[in-house]
Scaffold this motif. Sequence first.
Motif, PDB file in Angstrom:
ATOM      1  N   ARG A 155       0.859  -1.481   0.087  1.00  0.00           N
ATOM      2  CA  ARG A 155       0.057  -0.040  -0.025  1.00  0.00           C
ATOM      3  C   ARG A 155       0.749   1.313  -0.153  1.00  0.00           C
ATOM      4  NH1 ARG A 155      -3.563   3.210  -2.000  1.00  0.00           N
ATOM      5  NH2 ARG A 155      -4.668   4.683  -0.432  1.00  0.00           N
ATOM      6  N   THR A 156       1.977   1.190   0.718  1.00  0.00           N
ATOM      7  CA  THR A 156       2.919   2.413   0.751  1.00  0.00           C
ATOM      8  C   THR A 156       3.340   2.555  -0.633  1.00  0.00           C
ATOM      9  OG1 THR A 156       3.337   1.442   2.919  1.00  0.00           O
ATOM     10  CG2 THR A 156       4.790   3.395   2.039  1.00  0.00           C
ATOM     11  N   VAL A 157       3.979   1.555  -1.182  1.00  0.00           N
ATOM     12  CA  VAL A 157       4.523   1.760  -2.545  1.00  0.00           C
ATOM     13  C   VAL A 157       3.691   2.279  -3.458  1.00  0.00           C
ATOM     14  CG1 VAL A 157       5.631   0.594  -4.330  1.00  0.00           C
ATOM     15  CG2 VAL A 157       6.359   0.147  -2.212  1.00  0.00           C
ATOM     16  N   ASP A 158       2.277   1.791  -3.486  1.00  0.00           N
ATOM     17  CA  ASP A 158       1.269   1.819  -4.499  1.00  0.00           C
ATOM     18  C   ASP A 158       0.979   3.640  -4.168  1.00  0.00           C
ATOM     19  OD1 ASP A 158      -1.008   1.282  -6.280  1.00  0.00           O
ATOM     20  OD2 ASP A 158      -2.210   1.800  -4.399  1.00  0.00           O
ATOM     21  N   MET A 159       0.678   4.165  -2.960  1.00  0.00           N
ATOM     22  CA  MET A 159       0.567   5.383  -2.668  1.00  0.00           C
ATOM     23  C   MET A 159       1.417   6.331  -3.455  1.00  0.00           C
ATOM     24  SD  MET A 159      -0.982   5.672   1.270  1.00  0.00           S
ATOM     25  CE  MET A 159      -1.250   7.485   1.161  1.00  0.00           C
ATOM     26  N   LEU A 160       2.761   6.163  -3.172  1.00  0.00           N
ATOM     27  CA  LEU A 160       3.975   6.824  -3.808  1.00  0.00           C
ATOM     28  C   LEU A 160       3.569   6.993  -5.409  1.00  0.00           C
ATOM     29  CD1 LEU A 160       7.159   5.416  -1.807  1.00  0.00           C
ATOM     30  CD2 LEU A 160       6.300   7.804  -1.962  1.00  0.00           C
ATOM     31  N   SER A 161       3.166   6.040  -5.960  1.00  0.00           N
ATOM     32  CA  SER A 161       3.186   6.114  -7.510  1.00  0.00           C
ATOM     33  C   SER A 161       2.014   7.330  -7.915  1.00  0.00           C
ATOM     34  CB  SER A 161       2.230   4.791  -7.984  1.00  0.00           C
ATOM     35  OG  SER A 161       1.003   4.571  -7.613  1.00  0.00           O
ATOM     36  N   ASP A 162       1.356   7.951  -7.061  1.00  0.00           N
ATOM     37  CA  ASP A 162       0.427   9.092  -7.166  1.00  0.00           C
ATOM     38  C   ASP A 162       1.282  10.507  -7.065  1.00  0.00           C
ATOM     39  OD1 ASP A 162      -1.569   7.770  -7.603  1.00  0.00           O
ATOM     40  OD2 ASP A 162      -2.322   7.549  -5.513  1.00  0.00           O
ATOM     41  N   TYR A 163       2.426  10.672  -6.627  1.00  0.00           N
ATOM     42  CA  TYR A 163       3.301  11.654  -6.178  1.00  0.00           C
ATOM     43  C   TYR A 163       4.477  11.817  -6.963  1.00  0.00           C
ATOM     44  CZ  TYR A 163       0.472  11.410  -2.066  1.00  0.00           C
ATOM     45  OH  TYR A 163      -0.465  11.509  -0.800  1.00  0.00           O
ATOM     46  N   GLN A 164       4.619  13.191  -7.189  1.00  0.00           N
ATOM     47  CA  GLN A 164       6.251  13.526  -7.770  1.00  0.00           C
ATOM     48  C   GLN A 164       6.704  14.625  -7.006  1.00  0.00           C
ATOM     49  OE1 GLN A 164       7.295  11.681 -10.703  1.00  0.00           O
ATOM     50  NE2 GLN A 164       9.122  12.785 -10.564  1.00  0.00           N
ATOM     51  N   MET A 191      11.911   3.103  -0.461  1.00  0.00           N
ATOM     52  CA  MET A 191      12.958   3.941  -0.956  1.00  0.00           C
ATOM     53  C   MET A 191      13.248   4.115  -2.226  1.00  0.00           C
ATOM     54  SD  MET A 191      15.465   2.906   2.383  1.00  0.00           S
ATOM     55  CE  MET A 191      16.859   3.912   2.175  1.00  0.00           C
ATOM     56  N   ARG A 192      13.329   2.963  -2.953  1.00  0.00           N
ATOM     57  CA  ARG A 192      13.413   2.656  -4.444  1.00  0.00           C
ATOM     58  C   ARG A 192      12.491   3.484  -5.168  1.00  0.00           C
ATOM     59  NH1 ARG A 192      14.080  -3.392  -6.575  1.00  0.00           N
ATOM     60  NH2 ARG A 192      16.191  -3.005  -5.563  1.00  0.00           N
ATOM     61  N   GLU A 193      11.186   3.375  -4.742  1.00  0.00           N
ATOM     62  CA  GLU A 193      10.100   4.068  -5.577  1.00  0.00           C
ATOM     63  C   GLU A 193      10.160   5.676  -5.306  1.00  0.00           C
ATOM     64  OE1 GLU A 193       6.671   4.210  -7.936  1.00  0.00           O
ATOM     65  OE2 GLU A 193       8.030   2.519  -7.417  1.00  0.00           O
ATOM     66  N   MET A 194      10.511   6.061  -4.187  1.00  0.00           N
ATOM     67  CA  MET A 194      10.704   7.558  -3.824  1.00  0.00           C
ATOM     68  C   MET A 194      12.047   8.111  -4.655  1.00  0.00           C
ATOM     69  SD  MET A 194      10.919   8.024   0.373  1.00  0.00           S
ATOM     70  CE  MET A 194       9.248   8.076   1.351  1.00  0.00           C
ATOM     71  N   PHE A 215      21.729  -6.015   3.357  1.00  0.00           N
ATOM     72  CA  PHE A 215      21.091  -7.202   2.772  1.00  0.00           C
ATOM     73  C   PHE A 215      20.344  -6.947   1.372  1.00  0.00           C
ATOM     74  CE2 PHE A 215      16.955  -9.574   2.374  1.00  0.00           C
ATOM     75  CZ  PHE A 215      17.273 -10.697   2.026  1.00  0.00           C
ATOM     76  N   PHE A 216      19.987  -5.638   1.661  1.00  0.00           N
ATOM     77  CA  PHE A 216      18.937  -5.333   0.280  1.00  0.00           C
ATOM     78  C   PHE A 216      19.632  -4.245  -0.575  1.00  0.00           C
ATOM     79  CE2 PHE A 216      15.308  -3.400  -1.910  1.00  0.00           C
ATOM     80  CZ  PHE A 216      14.691  -4.248  -2.661  1.00  0.00           C
ATOM     81  N   ARG A 217      19.821  -4.412  -1.997  1.00  0.00           N
ATOM     82  CA  ARG A 217      20.264  -3.262  -2.616  1.00  0.00           C
ATOM     83  C   ARG A 217      19.201  -2.345  -3.027  1.00  0.00           C
ATOM     84  NH1 ARG A 217      21.497  -2.115  -8.491  1.00  0.00           N
ATOM     85  NH2 ARG A 217      23.464  -1.076  -8.577  1.00  0.00           N
ATOM     86  N   ILE A 218      19.275  -0.974  -2.801  1.00  0.00           N
ATOM     87  CA  ILE A 218      18.230  -0.257  -3.081  1.00  0.00           C
ATOM     88  C   ILE A 218      18.469   0.495  -4.644  1.00  0.00           C
ATOM     89  CG2 ILE A 218      17.062   1.858  -2.618  1.00  0.00           C
ATOM     90  CD1 ILE A 218      18.483   1.618   0.297  1.00  0.00           C
ATOM     91  N   ALA A 219      19.619   0.899  -4.937  1.00  0.00           N
ATOM     92  CA  ALA A 219      19.755   1.295  -6.065  1.00  0.00           C
ATOM     93  C   ALA A 219      21.207   1.428  -6.251  1.00  0.00           C
ATOM     94  CB  ALA A 219      19.056   2.857  -6.411  1.00  0.00           C
ATOM     95  N   GLY A 220      21.761   1.888  -7.697  1.00  0.00           N
ATOM     96  CA  GLY A 220      23.267   2.019  -7.929  1.00  0.00           C
ATOM     97  C   GLY A 220      23.599   3.439  -7.663  1.00  0.00           C
ATOM     98  N   LEU A 221      24.938   3.738  -7.790  1.00  0.00           N
ATOM     99  CA  LEU A 221      25.183   5.083  -7.693  1.00  0.00           C
ATOM    100  C   LEU A 221      24.753   6.062  -8.761  1.00  0.00           C
ATOM    101  CD1 LEU A 221      29.045   4.593  -6.774  1.00  0.00           C
ATOM    102  CD2 LEU A 221      26.885   4.944  -5.173  1.00  0.00           C
ATOM    103  N   GLU A 222      24.304   5.634  -9.991  1.00  0.00           N
ATOM    104  CA  GLU A 222      23.984   6.418 -11.184  1.00  0.00           C
ATOM    105  C   GLU A 222      22.776   7.055 -10.913  1.00  0.00           C
ATOM    106  OE1 GLU A 222      21.925   2.521 -11.764  1.00  0.00           O
ATOM    107  OE2 GLU A 222      23.906   3.104 -11.230  1.00  0.00           O
TER     108      GLU A 222
END
Length: 257
Positions: A155-164, A191-194, A215-222
């Motif tokens: 639900r958290t990730v889904d809510m983020l899809s409505d924001y920029q 965090m990845r969706e943000m 444990f979990f990779r969020i994103a690369g340096l790019e």
Amino acid sequence: MYQEERLIGILQHMQRHQRIAIEDICELFDVSRDTARRDIVKLEEQGRIVRTRGGAILPTLTKEVSAYGERLMTESAGKGAIGKAAAGLLRSGDYLFMDASTTVRHAAEQIRTEGHVVVTNSMDIAGLLSPREGFQLHLLGGSVHPVHRFIYGARTVDMLSDYQADKLLIGTGGLTENGMTNPFEEEGYVMREMIRRADQVILLADHTKFGLHQFFRIAGLERIDKLVTDREPPEGLKAALQKNDIEIIIAEGETTA
């Protein structure tokens, strides 16, 4: 020198060099090879190192995660300086994502600009900023982590899809040449969706995060635009950051690119 003192010295050496040989321990602390081996065995029993032929290396995966309140106080001076520098990058009227890291909470305390719209999954940041006049605060819904005080889930990730947002202030559990990592997979998805939905990603990370891989990779340096920290990164990491055109902002005021 007592063994506990040597163990601290060994770990400090390994933080700088990532590994240590039996001969290094003998030379650094003027002890026998048998004593050096006993020190290595003790650190292995504590889960602090990985024993290798002739020495030891630091574990690749960092598993220890302190409770939120403890993390808030750890390196508090450095995090406070980082927070102040990060808050100085904001402009009145910016729309902001803010994740639930303790360093980002320090930044929230230092905000002096006005008219922000803030979207966060942090219970503490929501409580801190909601009384501020002229702020619009959006607290994401979902499940609450009782120890680390973040909100997460589908639900958290889904809510983020409505924001920029114009800018994202985000922390990390570890930062290496391979990118940002976090101990919690579910928080990592948020965090990845943000990151996906922010025009500019500002990473806040004190020096203790350098070289840690969780444990979990969020994103690369790019995916990072700016790094705000309290010390110069090690040479290997600094080179990787520069290769990805990341602006490095040292909280004491020095800036490199």
